[in-house]
Design a protein around this motif. Structure first.
Motif, PDB file in Angstrom:
ATOM      1  N   GLU A 281      -7.286 -32.981   1.597  1.00  0.00           N
ATOM      2  CA  GLU A 281      -7.519 -34.469   1.205  1.00  0.00           C
ATOM      3  C   GLU A 281      -7.902 -34.547   0.063  1.00  0.00           C
ATOM      4  O   GLU A 281      -8.149 -35.282  -1.098  1.00  0.00           O
ATOM      5  N   LEU A 282      -8.797 -33.424  -1.140  1.00  0.00           N
ATOM      6  CA  LEU A 282      -9.204 -33.426  -1.290  1.00  0.00           C
ATOM      7  C   LEU A 282      -7.790 -32.320  -2.765  1.00  0.00           C
ATOM      8  O   LEU A 282      -8.833 -31.743  -3.978  1.00  0.00           O
ATOM      9  N   GLU A 283      -7.277 -32.458  -2.109  1.00  0.00           N
ATOM     10  CA  GLU A 283      -6.261 -31.222  -3.314  1.00  0.00           C
ATOM     11  C   GLU A 283      -6.150 -31.987  -4.592  1.00  0.00           C
ATOM     12  O   GLU A 283      -6.981 -31.607  -5.579  1.00  0.00           O
ATOM     13  N   SER A 284      -5.838 -33.293  -4.613  1.00  0.00           N
ATOM     14  CA  SER A 284      -6.062 -33.722  -5.717  1.00  0.00           C
ATOM     15  C   SER A 284      -7.042 -33.510  -6.991  1.00  0.00           C
ATOM     16  O   SER A 284      -7.027 -33.758  -7.913  1.00  0.00           O
ATOM     17  N   GLN A 285      -7.860 -34.164  -6.496  1.00  0.00           N
ATOM     18  CA  GLN A 285      -9.287 -34.281  -7.650  1.00  0.00           C
ATOM     19  C   GLN A 285      -9.555 -32.469  -7.481  1.00  0.00           C
ATOM     20  O   GLN A 285     -10.245 -32.771  -8.492  1.00  0.00           O
ATOM     21  N   LEU A 286      -9.521 -31.471  -6.389  1.00  0.00           N
ATOM     22  CA  LEU A 286      -9.695 -30.554  -7.322  1.00  0.00           C
ATOM     23  C   LEU A 286      -9.161 -29.870  -8.417  1.00  0.00           C
ATOM     24  O   LEU A 286      -9.280 -29.111  -8.866  1.00  0.00           O
ATOM     25  N   SER A 287      -7.680 -30.591  -7.854  1.00  0.00           N
ATOM     26  CA  SER A 287      -6.660 -29.296  -9.241  1.00  0.00           C
ATOM     27  C   SER A 287      -7.432 -30.092 -10.893  1.00  0.00           C
ATOM     28  O   SER A 287      -6.990 -29.361 -11.125  1.00  0.00           O
ATOM     29  N   VAL A 288      -8.192 -31.252 -10.556  1.00  0.00           N
ATOM     30  CA  VAL A 288      -8.824 -31.126 -12.203  1.00  0.00           C
ATOM     31  C   VAL A 288      -9.703 -30.515 -12.491  1.00  0.00           C
ATOM     32  O   VAL A 288     -10.600 -30.539 -13.565  1.00  0.00           O
ATOM     33  N   ALA A 289     -11.169 -29.747 -11.420  1.00  0.00           N
ATOM     34  CA  ALA A 289     -11.933 -29.535 -11.588  1.00  0.00           C
ATOM     35  C   ALA A 289     -11.830 -28.489 -12.173  1.00  0.00           C
ATOM     36  O   ALA A 289     -10.846 -26.973 -12.236  1.00  0.00           O
ATOM     37  N   ASP A 290     -12.321 -27.959 -13.267  1.00  0.00           N
ATOM     38  CA  ASP A 290     -12.807 -27.269 -13.831  1.00  0.00           C
ATOM     39  C   ASP A 290     -13.741 -26.026 -14.496  1.00  0.00           C
ATOM     40  O   ASP A 290     -13.740 -24.995 -15.371  1.00  0.00           O
ATOM     41  N   VAL A 298     -17.207 -32.903  -5.542  1.00  0.00           N
ATOM     42  CA  VAL A 298     -15.696 -33.030  -5.421  1.00  0.00           C
ATOM     43  C   VAL A 298     -15.968 -32.465  -3.975  1.00  0.00           C
ATOM     44  O   VAL A 298     -15.833 -33.248  -3.143  1.00  0.00           O
ATOM     45  N   ALA A 299     -16.496 -31.267  -3.816  1.00  0.00           N
ATOM     46  CA  ALA A 299     -16.772 -30.660  -1.630  1.00  0.00           C
ATOM     47  C   ALA A 299     -18.105 -31.679  -1.611  1.00  0.00           C
ATOM     48  O   ALA A 299     -17.874 -32.634  -0.339  1.00  0.00           O
ATOM     49  N   LEU A 300     -19.396 -32.665  -2.345  1.00  0.00           N
ATOM     50  CA  LEU A 300     -20.124 -32.585  -1.708  1.00  0.00           C
ATOM     51  C   LEU A 300     -20.007 -34.396  -1.329  1.00  0.00           C
ATOM     52  O   LEU A 300     -20.628 -35.192  -0.478  1.00  0.00           O
ATOM     53  N   THR A 301     -18.865 -35.031  -1.739  1.00  0.00           N
ATOM     54  CA  THR A 301     -18.399 -36.365  -1.552  1.00  0.00           C
ATOM     55  C   THR A 301     -17.687 -36.578   0.211  1.00  0.00           C
ATOM     56  O   THR A 301     -17.936 -37.594   0.852  1.00  0.00           O
ATOM     57  N   LYS A 302     -17.884 -34.824   0.262  1.00  0.00           N
ATOM     58  CA  LYS A 302     -17.219 -35.170   2.049  1.00  0.00           C
ATOM     59  C   LYS A 302     -18.793 -35.378   3.164  1.00  0.00           C
ATOM     60  O   LYS A 302     -18.957 -35.410   4.157  1.00  0.00           O
ATOM     61  N   CYS A 303     -20.363 -35.820   1.703  1.00  0.00           N
ATOM     62  CA  CYS A 303     -21.399 -35.900   3.112  1.00  0.00           C
ATOM     63  C   CYS A 303     -22.275 -36.948   2.326  1.00  0.00           C
ATOM     64  O   CYS A 303     -21.416 -37.989   1.834  1.00  0.00           O
ATOM     65  N   ASN A 304     -22.956 -37.669   3.691  1.00  0.00           N
ATOM     66  CA  ASN A 304     -23.807 -38.430   2.904  1.00  0.00           C
ATOM     67  C   ASN A 304     -25.447 -37.598   3.513  1.00  0.00           C
ATOM     68  O   ASN A 304     -25.390 -36.838   3.725  1.00  0.00           O
ATOM     69  N   ILE A 305     -25.987 -38.899   3.474  1.00  0.00           N
ATOM     70  CA  ILE A 305     -27.364 -38.981   3.888  1.00  0.00           C
ATOM     71  C   ILE A 305     -27.721 -38.077   5.564  1.00  0.00           C
ATOM     72  O   ILE A 305     -28.971 -37.613   5.730  1.00  0.00           O
TER      73      ILE A 305
END
Length: 908
Positions: A281-290, A298-305
């Protein structure tokens, strides 16, 4: 309408000309008021006068007026346009304010041109529908426009939905983010939303019945952008401190992890590929990571406290030094925090910022008091519900209600697996966690209210069953006592009867002895005359045996020779022995109809003998003056030929199947080629005629076409339609080779052609929509191929087997083949006198189980009134039935007793 917390003001320019014109048109503003509108907008009168001079129609003048305003140097906004309309057209002004002045509407207008350039995937288009942004029919329109949002859909349909519920603008952003080219647009749009609206816009809307979780806490009322009043509890100082401290620890943990990952990982592309495999599900957001850091963010958005599963996966795969100690230490802090802080201090606090799409949301409703539970209980809840998949589920927010509502996030591709997993654990969740409701995506997995109603229903059924059982027990006892009394009386009667019989036998014995003596004398007197009679009978039997032997040898000779010509058939041995003449007909089945001459009812019973000069018509009936031998009654009668049989014709048909080289029907081939005696073959032949009532007519058809040939046979083909009249076997074979029709109509189909055509149609069951067969007697050997064509058929909508084509056995078989059909709209069985009350149960079951069936024709059959009443009752189950055609002789009875069915019933 949402209230603005920040500021987002859309400045109109000439690019918005068409949008402004459409807004005035949808607000029903009159073009004739263009001059007054121009003056209200601050345009100079000389300029407006020039517009009037240069343009003839008011529509063109209004367009030029708006163009002049949008090109002016002053600031131009929707509110300015609404204010100008206030005195001219209040309704149009309100329309502009409601639809275009709304902050969410202005954000969408601002990004509309960029959104129009995005190519959406099929799954994203479906999300637009399931999340309530577009209508179902709009999906195909979007696909037809290259999977792009057209201006009409974006600035009309989606804009209206966003204005009604501003949360849908955030949902649109998350859907756009699933496309690679839409990540930056979505991030900018969501950022503007957060700056413009109150923070609660991103939180789920609480239930209208929401109440404070604790009466001791102070409650502050705040209005969110949707105009809904929600409760925001002021946290106690110690809990607020713990929560803020935990957020700080989470931030420090993220920072340290970023440093470790940045030092360890050198290949950005490999890292991005790894993350895409773990989290599609993170493919589109990872595509613009430089960079590695941006990809890790982007991967840390899958985490919370309280959930750092994504970090554990990354550090374990890359074996990052120092990460294990860091994770272990943070888990200790999380464990202490979760066990210490109660849920009432976390109410309406967002724990993560993942997607707000309904299809990616999990909603638990628990009968908990917030101050009695902690975050550890929620972690245990997710573990029990989803087992190892619980790590992929992220808690977003905890809301107060009459109970506790826990909103979680999970990727859309995992939803089906989560639904299956939670079904196994529902009893544990209900018992241990007081589960009241569970919704995963759009699927309601459990609802205690529905469960209770079903439970009450079952309890009511159990009480009813218990009552019926008690009644049956009492009835059984009464019957048992009655049977015992009857047995006693029967024993008494048997004893009495035995006594009476004993005395009668004694009297009979005396009479018998006297008669025996007289009989012996009589035998002696007639013995001499009996010898002469026996000799005379022996001579007659010998003569008959010779005739029979000669006849059978002629038949066998005909069997071994080639098929005889028509001339040979007219002089065949059987024709000589049994000449064609006036014949005695036997009625095979009861037949009831209204006499056309007298107007009264006439019933001819099975076994009655008729006398008539008749010939066989391929329409299946004879119309002659019939004399009923038993009563002497003569009537002009339309009598179905399938109900009549003569021994003369039966022997002719038997001769036909024995002489013909190739017999079409397999059951008759078995008789002809079997190792049976001649007498056994005749017996088996007659048994087949009794078992399959329509077989007699089928043989008549085969014999007719064999003797006369396939005359007057026609075939008509159109684009999608094929019509056959007396089709020959060769015509059927040629038709099947190039079959591409959706409608097929066949009249006068003989069995030999049917056995070629019907098996071949089985391979085309996916394209045949309409099949009509009439005047074509179909014995069981043909019906079995027709049933195979109908079984699991998902294309056929109309089926007609009419006019002397089918009997009860065929109807029952066809109803069984259609019992799971979901496409059949009409079934035509009219004009089949061999359909009797034996077919009623099968027809009733078909009507009850086939919800798509709306038209049925049953006129011209021998269904009794009692059978029709059963069918009438089935119409209460099948509400889709629009037409049921029956015989007109039942019209009076139905009008009197079934008046409510008259809109459905047709009489013919």
């Amino acid at each position: 309408m949402a209230s603005c917390e920040g500021s987002f003001l859309l400045s109109l320019d000439i690019s918005h000309l068409q949008l402004v014109r459409d807004a005035l048109k949808s607000g029903k503003f009159s073009d004739a008021d263009w001059l007054n509108l121009g003056l209200k907008l601050g345009l100079q009168y000389p300029d407006l006068k020039s517009i009037k001079k240069d343009n003839d129609s008011n529509s063109e003048r209004l367009m030029e007026c708006l163009s002049l305003w949008l090109n002016s140097s002053s600031v131009r906004t929707w509110e300015m346009l609404a204010s100008a309309l206030e005195e001219l057209d209040r309704a149009a002004a309100e329309h502009i304010r409601k639809k275009y002045c709304d902050p969410a509407s202005q954000i969408l207008q601002h990004y509309s041109s960029r959104i129009s350039s995005i190519v959406f995937s099929i799954s994203s288009i479906q999300l637009l529908y399931t999340e309530g942004l577009i209508m179902e029919e709009s999906q195909k329109r979007i696909e037809g426009c290259g999977s792009r949002l057209t201006r009409d859909i974006l600035l009309n349909e989606i804009l209206i939905n966003v204005v009604e519920d501003n949360r849908k603008l955030i949902k649109l952003g998350h859907i756009i983010m699933k496309s690679k080219e839409g990540v930056s647009i979505a991030n900018d749009m969501i950022k503007d939303c957060k700056q413009t609206f109150a923070p609660e816009l991103n939180s789920p809307e609480p239930s209208p019945s929401a109440s404070s979780a604790s009466a001791t806490k102070e409650v502050e009322k705040v209005t969110n952008p949707l105009g809904t009043v929600i409760s925001v509890e002021l946290l106690q100082a110690e809990h607020q401190y713990s929560f803020d401290k935990m957020r700080g620890n989470f931030g420090i943990f993220r920072f340290k992890v970023l440093e470790l990952v940045d030092e360890k990982i050198s290949s950005l592309n490999t890292f991005k590929t790894f993350l895409q495999q773990c989290y599609p599900e993170l493919e589109s957001q990872l595509s613009v990571a430089d960079s590695v850091q941006s990809a890790m963010n982007v991967a840390l958005t899958k985490c919370n406290i309280i959930n750092i599963a994504a970090v554990e996966d990354i550090t374990e795969f890359y074996k990052i030094d120092g990460a294990e100690e860091l994770i272990t230490e943070y888990k200790k802090v999380v464990k202490q925090f979760c066990s210490k802080i109660p849920l009432d201090s976390l109410l309406n606090k967002r724990l993560s910022t993942n997607s707000t799409l309904t299809c990616e949301t999990i909603r638990f409703v628990l009968d908990w008091k917030p101050d009695e539970h902690s975050l550890n209980d929620i972690r245990l809840l997710l573990q029990k519900a989803f087992a190892d998949l619980g790590k992929r589920v992220i808690v977003q927010v905890i809301c107060p209600d009459n109970s506790i509502i826990i909103i979680c996030y999970a990727p859309q591709h995992l939803m089906s697996v989560l639904i299956l997993r939670v079904q196994e654990n529902l009893p544990i969740l209900i018992k241990q966690f007081s589960l009241m409701e569970l919704t995963i995506g759009h699927c309601i997995c459990y609802n205690s209210k529905n469960h209770e109603s079903l439970k009450l229903c079952f309890e009511g059924d159990n009480e009813m069953f218990d009552t019926e059982i008690q009644e049956l027990i009492v009835f059984y006892k009464d019957r048992k006592e009655s049977i015992a009394d009857q047995e006693k009386r029967l024993k008494y009667l048997r004893n009495r009867q035995n006594s009476e019989m004993r005395f009668k036998l004694l009297d009979i014995g005396k009479v018998f002895k006297s008669k025996l003596h007289d009989l012996e004398q009589l035998i002696l007197r007639h013995r001499s005359g009996q010898k002469e009679l026996l000799l005379r009978n022996r001579d007659e039997i010998t003569l008959l045996e010779k005739i029979n032997h000669k006849l059978m040898s002629q038949i066998k000779k005909a069997d071994s020779s080639s098929v005889p010509s028509k001339k040979d058939q007219s002089t065949s041995p059987l024709s000589k022995v049994l000449p064609m003449a006036k014949d005695i007909l036997i009625v095979r089945f009861d037949y009831h109809r209204i006499d056309e001459t007298s107007g009264g009812n006439l019933t001819i019973k099975e076994g009655e003998k008729l006398e008539t000069h008749y010939h066989y018509l391929l329409t299946g009936a004879s119309t002659f003056n019939i004399k009923i031998l038993q009563s002497g009654l003569e009537v002009g009668f339309f009598f179905p030929h399938s109900h009549l049989q003569s021994m003369l014709e039966t022997l002719q048909l038997y001769q036909f199947i024995m002489v013909e080289q190739e017999v079409s029907l397999p059951i008759l081939q078995k008789i002809k080629n079997g190792a049976h005696t001649d007498d056994e073959k005749i017996f088996l032949f007659l048994e087949c005629l009794d078992n399959d009532p329509i077989l007699l007519n089928a043989l008549r058809y085969d014999k007719h076409h064999y003797e006369k040939g396939f005359k007057n046979n026609t075939a008509e083909y159109k684009d999608y339609y094929a019509f056959f009249h007396h089709p020959s076997p060769d015509q059927c074979r040629n038709f099947i080779k190039k079959f591409n029709k959706t409608i097929l109509s066949i009249h006068w189909l003989c069995p030999i052609s049917a056995l070629i055509l019907l098996p071949s149609l089985i391979h085309h069951k996916s394209t045949l929509i309409n099949l009509a067969i009439s005047y074509s007697p179909l014995p069981i050997d043909c019906i079995k191929y027709l049933c195979e064509l109908l079984t699991d058929n998902e294309a056929l909508e109309h089926l007609a087997i009419a006019n002397h084509s089918i009997s009860d056995k065929g109807v029952i078989s066809i109803c069984q083949a259609l019992q799971h059909n979901t496409t059949l709209n009409s079934l035509d069985l009219h004009g089949n006198p061999l359909i009797t009350s034996a077919s009623a149960p099968a027809l009733v079951h078909l009507i009850c189980t086939t919800s798509t069936l709306s038209v049925m024709y049953l006129d011209g059959t021998q269904l009794s009134l009692e059978s029709l009443e059963l069918i009438f009752q089935s119409l209460q189950v099948n509400k889709s039935m629009r037409t049921l055609e029956i015989d007109k002789k039942h019209k009076g009875y139905c009008t009197k007793n079934y008046n409510y069915l008259l809109p459905v019933l047709k009489f013919y």
